[in-house]
Design an enzyme around this catalytic site. Structure first.
Site, PDB file in Angstrom:
ATOM      1  N   PHE A 181       0.861  -1.179   0.000  1.00 15.52           N
ATOM      2  CA  PHE A 181       0.000   0.000   0.000  1.00 15.52           C
ATOM      3  C   PHE A 181       0.895   1.226   0.000  1.00 15.52           C
ATOM      4  O   PHE A 181       1.475   1.580   1.023  1.00 15.52           O
ATOM      5  CB  PHE A 181      -0.916  -0.012   1.229  1.00 15.52           C
ATOM      6  CG  PHE A 181      -1.919   1.109   1.230  1.00 15.52           C
ATOM      7  CD1 PHE A 181      -3.125   0.968   0.563  1.00 15.52           C
ATOM      8  CD2 PHE A 181      -1.649   2.301   1.869  1.00 15.52           C
ATOM      9  CE1 PHE A 181      -4.051   2.002   0.547  1.00 15.52           C
ATOM     10  CE2 PHE A 181      -2.558   3.337   1.855  1.00 15.52           C
ATOM     11  CZ  PHE A 181      -3.762   3.188   1.187  1.00 15.52           C
ATOM     12  N   GLU A 182       1.037   1.836  -1.170  1.00 13.96           N
ATOM     13  CA  GLU A 182       1.924   2.995  -1.310  1.00 13.96           C
ATOM     14  C   GLU A 182       1.194   4.276  -0.948  1.00 13.96           C
ATOM     15  O   GLU A 182      -0.035   4.341  -0.942  1.00 13.96           O
ATOM     16  CB  GLU A 182       2.458   3.074  -2.736  1.00 13.96           C
ATOM     17  CG  GLU A 182       3.362   1.911  -3.081  1.00 13.96           C
ATOM     18  CD  GLU A 182       3.883   1.957  -4.495  1.00 13.96           C
ATOM     19  OE1 GLU A 182       4.726   1.097  -4.817  1.00 13.96           O
ATOM     20  OE2 GLU A 182       3.477   2.823  -5.303  1.00 13.96           O
ATOM     21  N   CYS A 234       4.671  -2.306   3.110  1.00 10.64           N
ATOM     22  CA  CYS A 234       4.970  -3.497   2.324  1.00 10.64           C
ATOM     23  C   CYS A 234       3.935  -4.582   2.611  1.00 10.64           C
ATOM     24  O   CYS A 234       3.347  -4.637   3.692  1.00 10.64           O
ATOM     25  CB  CYS A 234       6.355  -4.022   2.667  1.00 10.64           C
ATOM     26  SG  CYS A 234       7.689  -2.883   2.267  1.00 10.64           S
ATOM     27  N   GLU A 256       4.266  -7.779   3.205  1.00  5.25           N
ATOM     28  CA  GLU A 256       4.616  -8.662   4.318  1.00  5.25           C
ATOM     29  C   GLU A 256       4.251  -8.012   5.651  1.00  5.25           C
ATOM     30  O   GLU A 256       3.719  -8.665   6.550  1.00  5.25           O
ATOM     31  CB  GLU A 256       6.112  -8.991   4.306  1.00  5.25           C
ATOM     32  CG  GLU A 256       6.578  -9.670   3.037  1.00  5.25           C
ATOM     33  CD  GLU A 256       7.098  -8.695   1.983  1.00  5.25           C
ATOM     34  OE1 GLU A 256       8.070  -9.049   1.294  1.00  5.25           O
ATOM     35  OE2 GLU A 256       6.549  -7.586   1.845  1.00  5.25           O
TER      36      GLU A 256
END
Length: 149
Positions: A45-46, A55, A57
Site C-alpha cells: 500500500f503505497e 509493504c 509482508e
C-alpha cells in the site's frame, strides 16, 4: 515444493491483485500461515509520501498481530512483479522481502520461537525459493536481544 508453499504463494498472488502501487507500479502480495492452517494476506500500500508506504509482508503480519495471532505464524509466502496495464503483477523472477520486511518477519519469528520458512516466488510461473528467516537475516537483532520472549 510443499503443499504449504504452494498454498501460500497462490494466496500471495491473489493478494497482489489488491496492491495499491501507483508510484512504483510494482505489486507485491504476501500470505502468512498460522499454526491452525489459517492464511492471512496483505498487499503493498503505497502513499504519495513515500516513507509512509506499507509493504505486503508488513500488512499481513500486522493483520495477524491485530487478531492476536503474531506468535502463531508458521510460514510466509511473498510474490511480486511489475504491474501490467490492468494492475496485475507480472514477471518470472522470484522476489524476496526487502530489508525492513526481513526485520519485521524476524520479529514474528522470534516472538513465536520459530525459524520461519519464507517462500519467495515470482508473479508468474512455478518456481519457489524457500529460505529460513535466519538465512535472509543472519545475526538478526530482535526481541531476544532485549530479553523479551
Amino acid at each position: 515444493m510443499t503443499e504449504h508453499a504452494t498454498r501460500l504463494v497462490a494466496a500471495a498472488r491473489d493478494a497482489s491483485r489488491n496492491a495499491h502501487a501507483p508510484y512504483s507500479r510494482f505489486a507485491v502480495g504476501a500470505a502468512v500461515m498460522l499454526d491452525d492452517g489459517t492464511v492471512i494476506t496483505g498487499a503493498n500500500f503505497e502513499n504519495a509520501s513515500y516513507g509512509l508506504s506499507l509493504c505486503a509482508e508488513t500488512v499481513a503480519i500486522a493483520t495477524a498481530s491485530a487478531a492476536g495471532r503474531l506468535r502463531d505464524i508458521v510460514a510466509i509466502g511473498v510474490i511480486g512483479g511489475a504491474m501490467d496495464a490492468e494492475g496485475r503483477a507480472t514477471g518470472t523472477s522470484p522476489v524476496s522481502p526487502c530489508g525492513r520486511c526481513r526485520q519485521v518477519i524476524n520479529e514474528a519469528a522470534q516472538m513465536g520461537g520459530r525459524n520461519l520458512p519464507v517462500h519467495c516466488a515470482a508473479a508468474e510461473g512455478d518456481a519457489i525459493r524457500t529460505y529460513t528467516v535466519s538465512e535472509l537475516l543472519p545475526d538478526a537483532f530482535g526481541p531476544a536481544d532485549l530479553g523479551i520472549r
